[in-house]
Design an enzyme around this catalytic site. Structure first.
Site, PDB file in Angstrom:
ATOM      1  N   TYR A 163     -11.734 -38.006 -10.922  1.00 34.08           N
ATOM      2  CA  TYR A 163     -12.502 -37.266 -11.924  1.00 34.08           C
ATOM      3  C   TYR A 163     -11.969 -35.844 -12.016  1.00 34.08           C
ATOM      4  O   TYR A 163     -11.651 -35.220 -10.996  1.00 34.08           O
ATOM      5  CB  TYR A 163     -13.986 -37.224 -11.548  1.00 34.08           C
ATOM      6  CG  TYR A 163     -14.831 -36.374 -12.484  1.00 34.08           C
ATOM      7  CD1 TYR A 163     -15.381 -36.928 -13.630  1.00 34.08           C
ATOM      8  CD2 TYR A 163     -15.054 -35.026 -12.217  1.00 34.08           C
ATOM      9  CE1 TYR A 163     -16.145 -36.153 -14.498  1.00 34.08           C
ATOM     10  CE2 TYR A 163     -15.808 -34.250 -13.081  1.00 34.08           C
ATOM     11  CZ  TYR A 163     -16.349 -34.822 -14.221  1.00 34.08           C
ATOM     12  OH  TYR A 163     -17.094 -34.049 -15.083  1.00 34.08           O
TER      13      TYR A 163
ATOM     14  N   GLU B  87     -13.304 -32.887 -20.176  1.00 30.74           N
ATOM     15  CA  GLU B  87     -13.550 -33.816 -19.072  1.00 30.74           C
ATOM     16  C   GLU B  87     -12.614 -35.010 -19.172  1.00 30.74           C
ATOM     17  O   GLU B  87     -12.463 -35.600 -20.249  1.00 30.74           O
ATOM     18  CB  GLU B  87     -15.001 -34.293 -19.103  1.00 30.74           C
ATOM     19  CG  GLU B  87     -15.345 -35.277 -17.996  1.00 30.74           C
ATOM     20  CD  GLU B  87     -16.757 -35.807 -18.113  1.00 30.74           C
ATOM     21  OE1 GLU B  87     -17.587 -35.489 -17.253  1.00 30.74           O
ATOM     22  OE2 GLU B  87     -17.035 -36.541 -19.096  1.00 30.74           O
TER      23      GLU B  87
END
Length: 360
Positions: free
Chosen positions: A79, A166
């Site tokens: 992530y 993101e």
């Protein structure tokens, strides 16, 4: 379609993979397929339906298109995001060696796997710092690729006036490549005047219809989904109002800040917006009059009732400029307007929650 592909529902919300389609119950907004026939069948399960995720609310978001992307051989999922950190006062990378669909669970259950890298204005991302980031991600051998990804994200963040970039998941393939397998980018709405190319791509079908209507009257409205409609002036007071409603067991239906310079039509439309919302069972108007005079709001309440009779009970708290005049304007009309006038913030919040739970 050699090797197959991934079919991704195109909705503006996260958690698609774990979502479901409201109309059919079909599970998942992201699926792997092996051939064109499977891709077509999967698209038919998604297009024209509403995908419900953790971020969408019970109504879900309309899926009007799907995105077909190349299937890749994933060795490891991670992530990576860059967002504004108010505490640090600068853009901050947030990254983790555990990525994919459950990053929220990782943050809650294994916070030691979440790393942060603030980037102060005027500084650069040096090789040593990014090599450490690669090590934290568990892919020290790909430090050069990691450094390139971090730097490109930062350049994009600055150049495009982003609130957040993101990548979830950031993946290491079996061939040793570091790739963005999925991404989400949000742009600062205050900067759309210089990001016209991005603003032109906005998909208005993804907006809540109530929010679309509010934009036409320059109302700062966000639908939340509770049963107590809130009309407040000032973002801080609006947040406090929602907090105190929650404190006394209520559920705010929205954030609605009419600001300090709202005109009569804006106020009337704001009231109609809440009254016409089928989810709203009661309305809490909480105004601290400064630039926005309390008597102007009272006049809007009376006018809105004439144009579209209130069907929802309203608890009204007015303090500040011309509040005494406003009180006189409302006096004697409370029953006709369905208004409970209460000047105390705490007591008014309790009252609107009581109205919802016990009725008038």
């Amino acid at each position: 379609m050699p090797g197959g592909c991934v079919v991704k529902s195109q909705v503006l919300g996260g958690g698609r993979g774990l979502g479901h389609f409201k109309e059919t119950g079909f599970q998942g907004g992201v699926h792997l397929v092996d051939n064109a026939a499977q891709a077509k069948a999967m698209a038919s399960e998604m297009i024209g339906k509403s995908l419900v995720t953790k971020q969408s609310g019970a109504e879900g978001l309309p899926c009007n298109a799907v995105y077909l992307v190349e299937k890749i051989n994933i060795e490891k999922e991670m992530y990576l995001s860059l967002t504004l950190d108010r505490k640090a006062g600068c853009p901050t990378f947030i990254y983790s060696p555990a990525g994919g669909m459950s990053i929220e669970d990782v943050a809650e259950e294994n916070p030691e796997q979440i790393f942060k890298l603030p980037v102060q204005p005027g500084t650069t991302l040096d090789d040593a710092t990014l090599a450490q980031a690669a090590q934290n991600l568990g892919i020290a051998g790909q430090s050069e690729q990691v450094a390139e990804v971090f730097r490109r994200i930062y350049d994009c963040f600055v150049a495009k006036d982003c609130d957040m970039v993101e990548i979830n998941p950031l993946v290491l393939t079996k061939e040793g490549k570091v790739l963005a397998a999925d991404s989400k980018v949000t742009i600062d709405s205050n900067a759309t005047f210089r990001q016209k190319d991005l603003a032109a791509q906005e998909d208005k079908t993804q907006d809540n219809p109530k929010e679309q209507h509010a934009k036409q009257f320059d109302l700062n409205y966000i639908h939340i989904g509770g049963n107590i409609g809130c009309l407040v002036n000032g973002a801080g007071l609006a947040m406090s109002t929602m907090d105190i409603i929650k404190l006394y067991g209520g559920e705010p239906a929205n954030f609605l800040d009419v600001g300090g310079s709202a005109e009569g039509e804006q106020l009337t439309e704001a009231l109609k917006l809440l009254n016409d919302d089928p989810e709203v069972e009661a309305i809490f108007v909480n105004i601290f009059g400064g630039i926005l005079r309390c008597d102007n709001l009272a006049a809007s309440i009376i006018q809105a009732n004439k144009e579209n009779s209130f069907t929802k009970p309203m608890v009204l708290r007015l303090k500040g400029t011309n509040s005494d005049v406003a009180k006189q304007m409302i006096a004697g009309k409370e029953s006709d307007l369905g208004i409970f006038y209460n000047e105390d913030f705490d007591s008014a919040a309790q009252q609107v929650c009581k109205v919802v739970t016990e009725g008038k």
